[in-house]
Design a protein around this motif. Structure first.
Motif, mmCIF file in Angstrom:
data_model
loop_
_atom_site.group_PDB
_atom_site.id
_atom_site.type_symbol
_atom_site.label_atom_id
_atom_site.label_comp_id
_atom_site.label_asym_id
_atom_site.label_seq_id
_atom_site.Cartn_x
_atom_site.Cartn_y
_atom_site.Cartn_z
ATOM 1 N N LEU A 96 -8.060 3.031 -5.585
ATOM 2 C CA LEU A 96 -8.302 2.830 -4.151
ATOM 3 C C LEU A 96 -7.847 4.037 -3.345
ATOM 4 C CD1 LEU A 96 -7.172 -0.906 -3.820
ATOM 5 C CD2 LEU A 96 -9.518 -0.043 -3.625
ATOM 6 N N LEU A 97 -6.697 4.575 -3.712
ATOM 7 C CA LEU A 97 -6.176 5.763 -3.026
ATOM 8 C C LEU A 97 -7.043 6.984 -3.310
ATOM 9 C CD1 LEU A 97 -2.404 5.109 -3.730
ATOM 10 C CD2 LEU A 97 -3.337 5.441 -1.431
ATOM 11 N N ASP A 98 -7.304 7.220 -4.574
ATOM 12 C CA ASP A 98 -8.027 8.435 -4.955
ATOM 13 C C ASP A 98 -9.448 8.462 -4.400
ATOM 14 O OD1 ASP A 98 -5.827 9.317 -6.311
ATOM 15 O OD2 ASP A 98 -6.593 8.884 -8.320
ATOM 16 N N SER A 99 -10.123 7.308 -4.404
ATOM 17 C CA SER A 99 -11.517 7.271 -3.965
ATOM 18 C C SER A 99 -11.654 7.608 -2.483
ATOM 19 C CB SER A 99 -12.130 5.886 -4.244
ATOM 20 O OG SER A 99 -11.520 4.881 -3.444
ATOM 21 N N ARG A 100 -10.596 7.423 -1.732
ATOM 22 C CA ARG A 100 -10.614 7.756 -0.308
ATOM 23 C C ARG A 100 -10.009 9.130 -0.036
ATOM 24 N NH1 ARG A 100 -10.713 2.544 -1.071
ATOM 25 N NH2 ARG A 100 -11.520 1.119 0.509
ATOM 26 N N GLY A 146 -13.302 7.177 7.983
ATOM 27 C CA GLY A 146 -12.971 5.759 7.892
ATOM 28 C C GLY A 146 -11.478 5.506 7.738
ATOM 29 N N SER A 147 -11.066 4.347 8.182
ATOM 30 C CA SER A 147 -9.731 3.807 7.962
ATOM 31 C C SER A 147 -9.874 2.296 8.147
ATOM 32 C CB SER A 147 -8.720 4.422 8.945
ATOM 33 O OG SER A 147 -7.402 3.970 8.656
ATOM 34 N N ALA A 148 -8.773 1.599 8.363
ATOM 35 C CA ALA A 148 -8.854 0.147 8.533
ATOM 36 C C ALA A 148 -7.648 -0.337 9.317
ATOM 37 C CB ALA A 148 -8.922 -0.554 7.173
ATOM 38 N N ILE A 149 -7.765 -1.541 9.854
ATOM 39 C CA ILE A 149 -6.652 -2.111 10.609
ATOM 40 C C ILE A 149 -5.478 -2.444 9.700
ATOM 41 C CG2 ILE A 149 -8.067 -2.983 12.486
ATOM 42 C CD1 ILE A 149 -7.941 -5.756 11.141
ATOM 43 N N GLY A 150 -5.694 -2.368 8.375
ATOM 44 C CA GLY A 150 -4.580 -2.488 7.443
ATOM 45 C C GLY A 150 -3.521 -1.422 7.670
ATOM 46 N N PHE A 151 -3.875 -0.387 8.433
ATOM 47 C CA PHE A 151 -2.910 0.651 8.800
ATOM 48 C C PHE A 151 -1.665 0.038 9.440
ATOM 49 C CE2 PHE A 151 -0.960 3.439 11.893
ATOM 50 C CZ PHE A 151 -0.813 4.639 11.202
ATOM 51 N N TYR A 152 -1.844 -1.027 10.225
ATOM 52 C CA TYR A 152 -0.733 -1.611 10.967
ATOM 53 C C TYR A 152 0.145 -2.511 10.104
ATOM 54 C CZ TYR A 152 -3.629 -0.014 14.841
ATOM 55 O OH TYR A 152 -4.383 0.757 15.687
ATOM 56 N N GLY A 153 -0.341 -2.845 8.903
ATOM 57 C CA GLY A 153 0.400 -3.782 8.079
ATOM 58 C C GLY A 153 0.363 -5.175 8.692
ATOM 59 N N ARG A 154 1.033 -6.105 8.055
ATOM 60 C CA ARG A 154 1.048 -7.483 8.565
ATOM 61 C C ARG A 154 1.814 -7.531 9.882
ATOM 62 N NH1 ARG A 154 4.343 -10.118 3.670
ATOM 63 N NH2 ARG A 154 3.010 -8.617 2.579
ATOM 64 N N GLN A 155 1.285 -8.291 10.826
ATOM 65 C CA GLN A 155 1.912 -8.426 12.138
ATOM 66 C C GLN A 155 1.878 -9.893 12.550
ATOM 67 O OE1 GLN A 155 3.470 -5.949 13.549
ATOM 68 N NE2 GLN A 155 2.742 -4.341 12.160
ATOM 69 N N GLY A 156 2.621 -10.227 13.576
ATOM 70 C CA GLY A 156 2.633 -11.600 14.069
ATOM 71 C C GLY A 156 1.510 -11.824 15.052
ATOM 72 N N ASP A 157 1.852 -12.436 16.187
ATOM 73 C CA ASP A 157 0.813 -12.776 17.152
ATOM 74 C C ASP A 157 0.737 -11.803 18.328
ATOM 75 O OD1 ASP A 157 3.157 -13.414 18.416
ATOM 76 O OD2 ASP A 157 2.683 -15.540 18.718
ATOM 77 N N CYS A 158 1.395 -10.646 18.224
ATOM 78 C CA CYS A 158 1.320 -9.669 19.311
ATOM 79 C C CYS A 158 -0.033 -8.956 19.271
ATOM 80 C CB CYS A 158 2.463 -8.664 19.230
ATOM 81 S SG CYS A 158 2.440 -7.632 17.752
ATOM 82 N N LYS A 159 -0.486 -8.500 20.428
ATOM 83 C CA LYS A 159 -1.737 -7.759 20.524
ATOM 84 C C LYS A 159 -1.459 -6.284 20.231
ATOM 85 C CE LYS A 159 -4.177 -11.332 21.760
ATOM 86 N NZ LYS A 159 -4.776 -11.497 23.093
ATOM 87 N N ARG A 162 -2.721 5.142 5.891
ATOM 88 C CA ARG A 162 -1.931 6.280 6.397
ATOM 89 C C ARG A 162 -2.295 7.569 5.675
ATOM 90 N NH1 ARG A 162 3.873 6.225 4.153
ATOM 91 N NH2 ARG A 162 2.631 7.039 2.402
ATOM 92 N N ASP A 163 -2.342 7.511 4.338
ATOM 93 C CA ASP A 163 -2.636 8.712 3.565
ATOM 94 C C ASP A 163 -4.087 9.154 3.747
ATOM 95 O OD1 ASP A 163 -0.039 8.467 2.768
ATOM 96 O OD2 ASP A 163 -0.473 8.000 0.670
ATOM 97 N N TRP A 164 -4.980 8.197 3.898
ATOM 98 C CA TRP A 164 -6.395 8.477 4.146
ATOM 99 C C TRP A 164 -6.551 9.208 5.488
ATOM 100 C CZ3 TRP A 164 -10.450 3.927 4.472
ATOM 101 C CH2 TRP A 164 -11.751 4.444 4.300
ATOM 102 N N GLU A 165 -5.892 8.688 6.512
ATOM 103 C CA GLU A 165 -5.959 9.300 7.834
ATOM 104 C C GLU A 165 -5.311 10.682 7.833
ATOM 105 O OE1 GLU A 165 -4.484 6.810 10.941
ATOM 106 O OE2 GLU A 165 -5.869 5.163 10.508
#
Length: 297
Positions: free
Chosen positions: A82-86, A110-123, A141-144
């Motif tokens: 997954l890391l290498d392909s990106r 490309g990137s994804a909202i997975g950048f933020y990691g798990r979060q609660g109910d904050c916007k 992070r490494d992709w970006e």
């Protein structure tokens, strides 16, 4: 413009390509040029290597390539894939850009909202930096980071932090639909985790919007402005296809089935596309129910 597109045969790429071809010349990097030409039409120039591309003649790059994140269980070897392909491809593109006398003026990666990691109910908007350091964050992070190495006075870099793309053909929704159509769908775990989604049409249009607006750069949340929790998503999907959505998937079952990869479904984020909204991008589908209804599921 002459545009280099990677990931052209993926979910987003194959929808994007026809729009690009309306006004631009498109070169597609692909492992299978014949398949790409059939899928994307012979109007595209399909190449197998970046060495076949004269970057001095490229105006913009849209980099969407990467091994699908949920296709296989996250073993150590799969994480590396997954890391290498990106990252490796993005690094190669960056090196090509940096060697140019007249580099592409735009690099959308490309990137994804997975950048933020798990979060609660904050916007969460693009300025959010209280990151949860799990694998999805490290991957993005490494992709970006690899992409931002191309940034200069001549080249702007845009990082698309994409949410769950809603499409009838491919992506997460396509995997969910069979269970829901048989009345076996429902919330996952406690159901309060955020789902930040985007309709495939908006995904394509916002890429075109970013491509044409030279004042936009850096991280861009590619999500609809109204994220929902998993409970609401399940109930809305069930309503749209006229099926009950009452069977809750226990967290422990998902963890047993998917291992660490289950974190993507058991945790989430409520992501807001603040940068796009401030630049007056108008979403065609800002609300979930009309977005799902439009897909004619």
């Amino acid at each position: 413009m002459h545009i280099l597109l990677t990931g052209g045969t993926g979910l987003i790429g194959k929808h994007l390509c026809p729009f690009l071809l309306n006004h631009h010349k498109v070169t597609v990097l692909t492992r299978n040029p014949i398949q790409a030409a059939v899928l994307l039409t012979h109007q595209v120039v399909a190449v197998k290597s970046l060495d076949e591309v004269d970057f001095e003649q490229i105006d913009a790059i849209i980099n969407l390539a990467g091994e699908p994140i949920v296709n296989k269980r996250w073993s150590d070897s799969q994480k590396r894939e997954l890391l290498d392909s990106r990252i490796k491809l993005t690094q190669q593109i960056t090196k090509k850009i940096n060697r140019c006398n007249s580099p592409p003026h735009t690099f959308i990666s490309g990137s994804a909202i997975g950048f933020y990691g798990r979060q609660g109910d904050c916007k969460i908007d693009e300025s959010f930096n209280d990151i949860y350091p799990e694998f999805s964050h490290v991957l993005c992070r490494d992709w970006e980071h690899a992409a931002t190495k191309a940034e200069s006075e001549k080249t702007r870099v845009c990082l698309l932090r994409t949410g769950v793309v809603l499409s009838k053909h491919g992506g997460a929704l396509d995997k969910m639909l069979p269970a829901f159509k048989f009345g076996l769908g429902g919330p996952i775990g406690h159901g309060k985790q955020g789902i930040s989604w985007i309709h495939i049409d908006d995904m394509i249009q916002l890429i075109l919007f970013v491509l044409s607006h030279q004042d936009i750069c850096g991280p861009i949340n590619a999500t609809a402005p109204n994220p929902v929790d998993n409970n609401e998503f399940s109930q809305t999907l069930g309503s749209v296809i006229s099926r009950p959505a009452m069977l809750r998937m226990p967290a422990w079952v998902l963890k047993l089935m998917m291992g660490e990869m289950s974190d993507l479904l058991l945790h989430g984020q409520f992501v807001i596309p603040d940068k796009l909204l401030k630049h007056n991008y108008r979403f065609h589908y800002p609300e979930l129910k009309p977005a799902l209804e439009s897909l004619r599921l």
